[in-house]
Each structure stands twice: as C-alpha cells, then as structure tokens.
Design an enzyme around this catalytic site. Structure first.
Site, PDB file in Angstrom:
ATOM      1  N   ARG A   1      -7.186  -4.396  -1.698  1.00 23.69           N
ATOM      2  CA  ARG A   1      -6.285  -3.273  -1.941  1.00 23.69           C
ATOM      3  C   ARG A   1      -6.973  -2.163  -2.715  1.00 23.69           C
ATOM      4  O   ARG A   1      -6.773  -0.993  -2.479  1.00 23.69           O
ATOM      5  CB  ARG A   1      -5.056  -3.750  -2.725  1.00 23.69           C
ATOM      6  CG  ARG A   1      -4.156  -4.669  -1.956  1.00 23.69           C
ATOM      7  CD  ARG A   1      -3.214  -5.409  -2.860  1.00 23.69           C
ATOM      8  NE  ARG A   1      -3.957  -6.276  -3.775  1.00 23.69           N
ATOM      9  CZ  ARG A   1      -3.408  -7.189  -4.551  1.00 23.69           C
ATOM     10  NH1 ARG A   1      -2.102  -7.332  -4.582  1.00 23.69           N
ATOM     11  NH2 ARG A   1      -4.165  -7.940  -5.338  1.00 23.69           N
TER      12      ARG A   1
ATOM     13  N   HIS B   1       0.853  -8.207   2.958  1.00 25.77           N
ATOM     14  CA  HIS B   1       0.332  -9.349   3.730  1.00 25.77           C
ATOM     15  C   HIS B   1       0.624  -9.158   5.217  1.00 25.77           C
ATOM     16  O   HIS B   1      -0.232  -9.383   6.067  1.00 25.77           O
ATOM     17  CB  HIS B   1       1.008 -10.659   3.295  1.00 25.77           C
ATOM     18  CG  HIS B   1       0.683 -11.118   1.905  1.00 25.77           C
ATOM     19  ND1 HIS B   1       1.647 -11.530   1.015  1.00 25.77           N
ATOM     20  CD2 HIS B   1      -0.495 -11.251   1.257  1.00 25.77           C
ATOM     21  CE1 HIS B   1       1.080 -11.905  -0.111  1.00 25.77           C
ATOM     22  NE2 HIS B   1      -0.222 -11.740  -0.003  1.00 25.77           N
TER      23      HIS B   1
ATOM     24  N   SER C   1       2.265 -10.274  -4.800  1.00 25.09           N
ATOM     25  CA  SER C   1       3.350 -11.260  -4.905  1.00 25.09           C
ATOM     26  C   SER C   1       3.778 -11.411  -6.364  1.00 25.09           C
ATOM     27  O   SER C   1       4.969 -11.530  -6.667  1.00 25.09           O
ATOM     28  CB  SER C   1       2.884 -12.617  -4.376  1.00 25.09           C
ATOM     29  OG  SER C   1       2.530 -12.510  -3.033  1.00 25.09           O
TER      30      SER C   1
END
Ligand code: PNS
Length: 160
Positions: free
Chosen positions: A93, A19, A131
């Site tokens: 990603r 991030h 996350s």
C-alpha cells in the site's frame, strides 16, 4: 503451456475492499489464484474464526471464476509447493509496507528459490485501509461501510 498458479496469502481478519481489489488485479494476471488464509496466527485473538473468514472470502470472490480460497498452516513455501504455485502475490500500500514485505519475500526466496513474489499496488483509495484499522474503528462506532464488502459489514455488525 502449464497454467500459472499463484497464492495470495494473509490473515484477512476481515477481508477489506483493498484485499478484494488485489484479488481482482491478481486474477487478471495469472490463470488461477488461491487466496490462502493462515490458520496459526501469532497476532493475538482474531475477531473472526478461520471458517468465518473462509466463508466471507468465498462469497466475496464468487465473481472471479479463477479464484479459490483455502486455509494453510506452517510455511507458506510448503503450501505453495503443494499447490503447484509458482508465485506469491502480496499487496504493497505504501513504503511503510515495503520493509516487512521485502523481508518476507527474501525469506521465502531463501526457503524456496523457485518461488517468486509478485507485488501489486491496490487502488489508491484503499492505501490506508487495513484489517486492524477496520476492526478498531468499527468497534468504536466509526463508519467503515465503504471500506469492506457488504457481506463483511453484515458480519461485523452481527459480531460486535
Ligand atoms: O495478512 P498478513 O498478516 O500480512 O499475512 C502474513 C502471512 C500470512 C503472509 C505470513 O505471516 C506467512 O506467510 N506466514 C506463514 C509462515 C511462513 O511461511 N513464514 C515464513 C515467511 S516470512
């Protein structure tokens, strides 16, 4: 010319180096970047409260003078309009992210044809970082210290 403002939305539970890498890249191409934490998530119980996430991102993004951090509820397009943002920034990603991101971008375009979505690629060393994985691995005793900012690592240790 009007300053270009963009929103980087997400749940950020917690902020990862991926991030942060995207914040750094995004802040270079717009005049102002608003990192926006979604308040009303439907993803189960978050590990960190919205306030904790806000504090962590504010601290981690201190080095970027044109980045601010806020929270929002409801539709992203409404928040973007309120903020005077012309674009939404999202990271991709891998190809596996694309379908979800494509659907969101198209829905946002349907809701507000004026709002653009900008996709950026984080550094390849963070391609596998999420996350969800950070929380899972940390809770099982794995070392994630190179994948999150130090201040997030401290909060993880204090929390779990
Ligand atoms: O970090 P995430 O969970 O991938 O972020 C998802 C987020 C917050 C960008 C997305 O859920 C969102 O924008 N939610 C707000 C509600 C909304 O506008 N929905 C319509 C767009 S699909």
């Amino acid at each position: 010319m009007t300053p270009v403002r963009a929103i980087y939305p997400g749940t950020f539970d917690p902020l990862t180096n991926g991030h942060l890498d995207l914040i750094a890249r995004g802040s270079k191409i717009v005049d102002h970047l608003v990192v926006a934490i979604l308040r009303n998530v439907n993803k189960g119980t978050p590990l960190f409260t919205v306030e904790e996430r806000l504090e962590m991102i504010r601290e981690a993004a201190e080095a970027f003078p044109n980045v601010s951090v806020q929270t929002f509820d409801g539709l992203l397009v409404d928040f973007a309009r309120e903020q005077g943002a012309v674009a939404v920034l999202r990271g991709i990603r891998a190809i596996s992210d694309y379908e979800y991101e494509f659907q969101m971008a198209m829905m946002n375009r349907k809701l507000d044809p004026e709002l653009e979505t900008i996709f950026m690629l984080p550094h390849e060393k963070y391609t596998y970082v999420s996350s969800r994985l950070i929380k899972g691995v940390f809770q099982l005793g794995g070392d994630v210290s190179s994948l999150v900012p130090g201040l997030v690592m401290d909060r993880l240790r204090a929390k779990v």
